[in-house]
Write a protein that holds these residues in place. Sequence first.
Motif, PDB file in Angstrom:
ATOM      1  N   GLN A  36       7.082  -8.949  -7.132  1.00 29.14           N
ATOM      2  CA  GLN A  36       6.485  -9.484  -6.269  1.00 29.14           C
ATOM      3  C   GLN A  36       6.086 -11.160  -6.258  1.00 29.14           C
ATOM      4  O   GLN A  36       6.497 -11.636  -4.991  1.00 29.14           O
ATOM      5  CB  GLN A  36       5.100  -8.821  -6.096  1.00 29.14           C
ATOM      6  N   HIS A  40       7.985 -13.531  -3.837  1.00 26.77           N
ATOM      7  CA  HIS A  40       7.014 -14.421  -2.673  1.00 26.77           C
ATOM      8  C   HIS A  40       7.381 -15.883  -2.953  1.00 26.77           C
ATOM      9  O   HIS A  40       7.704 -16.650  -1.945  1.00 26.77           O
ATOM     10  CB  HIS A  40       5.425 -14.306  -3.084  1.00 26.77           C
ATOM     11  N   LYS A  70       4.441 -30.320   6.203  1.00 27.14           N
ATOM     12  CA  LYS A  70       4.363 -28.938   6.224  1.00 27.14           C
ATOM     13  C   LYS A  70       5.543 -28.094   5.064  1.00 27.14           C
ATOM     14  O   LYS A  70       5.227 -27.302   4.404  1.00 27.14           O
ATOM     15  CB  LYS A  70       4.499 -28.017   7.683  1.00 27.14           C
ATOM     16  N   GLU A  74       5.545 -25.995   1.525  1.00 23.22           N
ATOM     17  CA  GLU A  74       6.472 -24.771   1.237  1.00 23.22           C
ATOM     18  C   GLU A  74       6.969 -24.971  -0.161  1.00 23.22           C
ATOM     19  O   GLU A  74       6.959 -23.980  -0.982  1.00 23.22           O
ATOM     20  CB  GLU A  74       7.387 -24.376   2.373  1.00 23.22           C
ATOM     21  N   SER A 107      11.454 -12.664   1.724  1.00 26.47           N
ATOM     22  CA  SER A 107      10.931 -12.364   2.918  1.00 26.47           C
ATOM     23  C   SER A 107      11.987 -12.088   4.231  1.00 26.47           C
ATOM     24  O   SER A 107      12.728 -12.957   4.426  1.00 26.47           O
ATOM     25  CB  SER A 107       9.651 -13.031   3.621  1.00 26.47           C
ATOM     26  N   LEU A 138      -4.633 -11.052  -1.695  1.00 24.59           N
ATOM     27  CA  LEU A 138      -4.027 -11.399  -2.734  1.00 24.59           C
ATOM     28  C   LEU A 138      -4.985 -12.421  -3.554  1.00 24.59           C
ATOM     29  O   LEU A 138      -4.723 -12.575  -4.624  1.00 24.59           O
ATOM     30  CB  LEU A 138      -2.646 -11.925  -2.552  1.00 24.59           C
ATOM     31  N   GLU A 157      -1.821 -22.897   4.289  1.00 27.19           N
ATOM     32  CA  GLU A 157      -1.277 -21.953   5.294  1.00 27.19           C
ATOM     33  C   GLU A 157      -2.191 -21.801   6.255  1.00 27.19           C
ATOM     34  O   GLU A 157      -1.793 -21.835   7.514  1.00 27.19           O
ATOM     35  CB  GLU A 157      -1.155 -20.541   4.828  1.00 27.19           C
ATOM     36  N   PRO A 205       7.490   2.790  -1.306  1.00 22.38           N
ATOM     37  CA  PRO A 205       7.270   3.091  -2.553  1.00 22.38           C
ATOM     38  C   PRO A 205       6.104   2.677  -3.634  1.00 22.38           C
ATOM     39  O   PRO A 205       5.921   3.012  -4.398  1.00 22.38           O
ATOM     40  CB  PRO A 205       8.791   3.315  -2.785  1.00 22.38           C
ATOM     41  N   THR A 207       3.315   0.892  -2.784  1.00 24.11           N
ATOM     42  CA  THR A 207       1.983   0.448  -2.667  1.00 24.11           C
ATOM     43  C   THR A 207       0.988   1.142  -3.381  1.00 24.11           C
ATOM     44  O   THR A 207       0.102   0.601  -3.883  1.00 24.11           O
ATOM     45  CB  THR A 207       1.539   1.034  -1.011  1.00 24.11           C
ATOM     46  N   LEU A 270      17.213  -6.443   5.519  1.00 24.29           N
ATOM     47  CA  LEU A 270      16.987  -6.500   4.074  1.00 24.29           C
ATOM     48  C   LEU A 270      18.449  -6.229   3.266  1.00 24.29           C
ATOM     49  O   LEU A 270      18.741  -6.452   2.132  1.00 24.29           O
ATOM     50  CB  LEU A 270      16.137  -5.458   3.379  1.00 24.29           C
TER      51      LEU A 270
HETATM   52  N1  FAQ Z   1      11.286  -8.744   3.424  1.00 20.29           N
HETATM   53  O1  FAQ Z   1       6.988  -0.502  -1.269  1.00 20.29           O
HETATM   54  P1  FAQ Z   1       6.889  -1.908  -0.495  1.00 20.29           P
HETATM   55  C1  FAQ Z   1       5.537 -16.808   3.307  1.00 20.29           C
HETATM   56  C2  FAQ Z   1      10.503  -4.839  -0.024  1.00 20.29           C
HETATM   57  S1  FAQ Z   1       5.187 -15.421   3.570  1.00 20.29           S
HETATM   58  C3  FAQ Z   1      11.809  -8.315   2.312  1.00 20.29           C
HETATM   59  O2  FAQ Z   1       5.981  -1.954   0.583  1.00 20.29           O
HETATM   60  P2  FAQ Z   1       5.277  -4.038  -1.857  1.00 20.29           P
HETATM   61  C4  FAQ Z   1       4.903 -18.122   3.647  1.00 20.29           C
HETATM   62  C5  FAQ Z   1       9.665  -5.051  -1.295  1.00 20.29           C
HETATM   63  O3  FAQ Z   1       9.640  -6.235  -1.889  1.00 20.29           O
HETATM   64  C6  FAQ Z   1       6.491 -14.238   3.026  1.00 20.29           C
HETATM   65  N2  FAQ Z   1      11.464  -7.452   1.551  1.00 20.29           N
HETATM   66  O4  FAQ Z   1       6.649  -3.090  -1.619  1.00 20.29           O
HETATM   67  C7  FAQ Z   1       5.848 -19.036   4.804  1.00 20.29           C
HETATM   68  C8  FAQ Z   1      10.152  -3.606  -1.822  1.00 20.29           C
HETATM   69  O5  FAQ Z   1      11.287  -4.232  -2.636  1.00 20.29           O
HETATM   70  P3  FAQ Z   1      11.922  -3.384  -4.254  1.00 20.29           P
HETATM   71  C9  FAQ Z   1       6.258 -13.764   1.565  1.00 20.29           C
HETATM   72  C10 FAQ Z   1      10.415  -6.649   1.682  1.00 20.29           C
HETATM   73  O6  FAQ Z   1       5.719  -5.034  -2.837  1.00 20.29           O
HETATM   74  C11 FAQ Z   1       5.451 -19.032   5.818  1.00 20.29           C
HETATM   75  C12 FAQ Z   1      10.565  -2.720  -0.640  1.00 20.29           C
HETATM   76  O7  FAQ Z   1      10.868  -3.456   0.336  1.00 20.29           O
HETATM   77  N3  FAQ Z   1       5.090 -13.345   1.235  1.00 20.29           N
HETATM   78  O8  FAQ Z   1       6.633 -17.116   2.461  1.00 20.29           O
HETATM   79  C13 FAQ Z   1       9.494  -6.865   2.709  1.00 20.29           C
HETATM   80  O9  FAQ Z   1       4.349  -3.139  -2.336  1.00 20.29           O
HETATM   81  C14 FAQ Z   1       6.271 -19.993   6.826  1.00 20.29           C
HETATM   82  C15 FAQ Z   1       9.505  -1.808  -0.768  1.00 20.29           C
HETATM   83  O10 FAQ Z   1       8.517  -2.178  -0.035  1.00 20.29           O
HETATM   84  C16 FAQ Z   1       4.936 -12.494   0.166  1.00 20.29           C
HETATM   85  O11 FAQ Z   1       6.050 -12.118  -0.423  1.00 20.29           O
HETATM   86  C17 FAQ Z   1       9.989  -8.087   3.595  1.00 20.29           C
HETATM   87  N4  FAQ Z   1       9.181  -8.254   4.804  1.00 20.29           N
HETATM   88  O12 FAQ Z   1       4.852  -4.652  -0.593  1.00 20.29           O
HETATM   89  C18 FAQ Z   1       6.689 -20.029   3.910  1.00 20.29           C
HETATM   90  C19 FAQ Z   1       3.449 -11.651  -0.057  1.00 20.29           C
HETATM   91  N5  FAQ Z   1       8.731  -5.946   2.756  1.00 20.29           N
HETATM   92  O13 FAQ Z   1      11.606  -4.748  -5.231  1.00 20.29           O
HETATM   93  C20 FAQ Z   1       7.540 -20.664   4.690  1.00 20.29           C
HETATM   94  C21 FAQ Z   1       3.771 -11.070  -1.649  1.00 20.29           C
HETATM   95  C22 FAQ Z   1       8.963  -5.149   1.629  1.00 20.29           C
HETATM   96  O14 FAQ Z   1      11.227  -2.414  -4.176  1.00 20.29           O
HETATM   97  C23 FAQ Z   1       7.199 -20.858   6.154  1.00 20.29           C
HETATM   98  N6  FAQ Z   1       4.220  -9.720  -1.406  1.00 20.29           N
HETATM   99  N7  FAQ Z   1       9.997  -5.527   1.175  1.00 20.29           N
HETATM  100  O15 FAQ Z   1      13.195  -3.451  -3.838  1.00 20.29           O
HETATM  101  C24 FAQ Z   1       3.578  -8.763  -0.901  1.00 20.29           C
HETATM  102  O16 FAQ Z   1       2.379  -8.704  -0.400  1.00 20.29           O
HETATM  103  C25 FAQ Z   1       4.280  -7.125  -0.945  1.00 20.29           C
HETATM  104  O17 FAQ Z   1       5.449  -7.764  -1.983  1.00 20.29           O
HETATM  105  C26 FAQ Z   1       4.755  -6.826   0.493  1.00 20.29           C
HETATM  106  C27 FAQ Z   1       5.666  -5.636   0.034  1.00 20.29           C
HETATM  107  C28 FAQ Z   1       3.657  -6.754   1.210  1.00 20.29           C
HETATM  108  C29 FAQ Z   1       5.767  -7.879   0.934  1.00 20.29           C
END
Ligand code: FAQ
Length: 311
Positions: A36, A40, A70, A74, A107, A138, A157, A205, A207, A270
Amino acid sequence: DTAGRAAAFERTIAADERIEPRDWMPDAYRATLVRQIAQHAHSEIIGMQPEADWITRAPSLRRKAILIAKVQDEAGHGLYLYGAAETLGTSREELLDKLHAGRHKYSSIFNYPTLTWADVGAIGWLVDGAAITNQVPLCRCSYGPYARAMVRICKEESFHQRQGYELLHTLAHGTSAQRAMAQDAVDRWWWPSLMMFGPPDDASPRTEQSMAWRIKRHTNDELRQRFVDICVPQAEALGLTLPDPELRWNEERGHWDFGPVDWAEFRAVLAGEGPCNEERISRRRRAHAEGAWVREAASAYAAKHPRGDAA
Ligand code: FAQ
């Protein structure tokens, strides 16, 4: 012994205290955090690209200075997060290699293009807004170094989110062409922003275990709903509409109902089929190769000046 250490780990989690780098932890807990935190961190540095495309085209010196700051923030967030991952015993080099080899996710949101200047506003308002909604909980994550990195990141942010909101507000109250540009950007970024929270709970899977370990504090759908509830009144204040005909206040639930997210699109992004996946990763690889001399120079300097030597 392992049983004793495992019991101590469980007690720490149950007491809602922090696990620190030197504490014993289950291998799967460590692996989940590395996964994670790395995803991130990668998101932060890949996320520099869509907005960086507008630095040379910002409409004023003031806007340019804000945008440079900004994008630089990042990069800093990426560094805090790679640092947090290092405390779990994985090097930054190894994580970057996996990103460049296409073996690590980042992401989904950053695989969409920034077509107009208004996209910089929409990213700040919606993408940073979604990021904060996901990241504030978090700050209470059970792993100390990740939780502490999040505190600082969330503060920055919030500033980014206000920046985007203010930019969109200015456009929405400008000429009719500017207003249309703002609306078009919101139309394009709304649904991908909802996808940032991850798959729906019944298709997520990770959560359940992550909630049990108190890495995640809320499910993906809970946070997505919270974000929709925050955005509806903000859109109204901006004088813009959200592109969802099914948005409706639900008195019984006390939340806004919203239409179905296109999960087929999410899965395609993805799988590498988003509009900009290839561009993002090839640019990242190129930037890394072009920065090799900086890393070499820094290592050579560090070797000559042992720790504690003033720079
Ligand atoms: N994109 O079982 P879950 C930023 C993956 S903000 C890609 O629900 P989990 C700021 C997931 O990793 C963005 N992949 O998994 C900014 C898992 O993959 P794996 C970054 C995704 O971990 C703003 C699979 O799908 N923030 O950068 C996505 O419990 C502006 C199954 O999903 C974070 O990373 C997605 N949207 O929940 C920068 C926050 N969603 O490894 C520049 C921290 C899910 O099993 C400019 N991460 N997947 O193959 C989290 O909170 C969690 O990891 C979630 C996913 C909520 C993203």
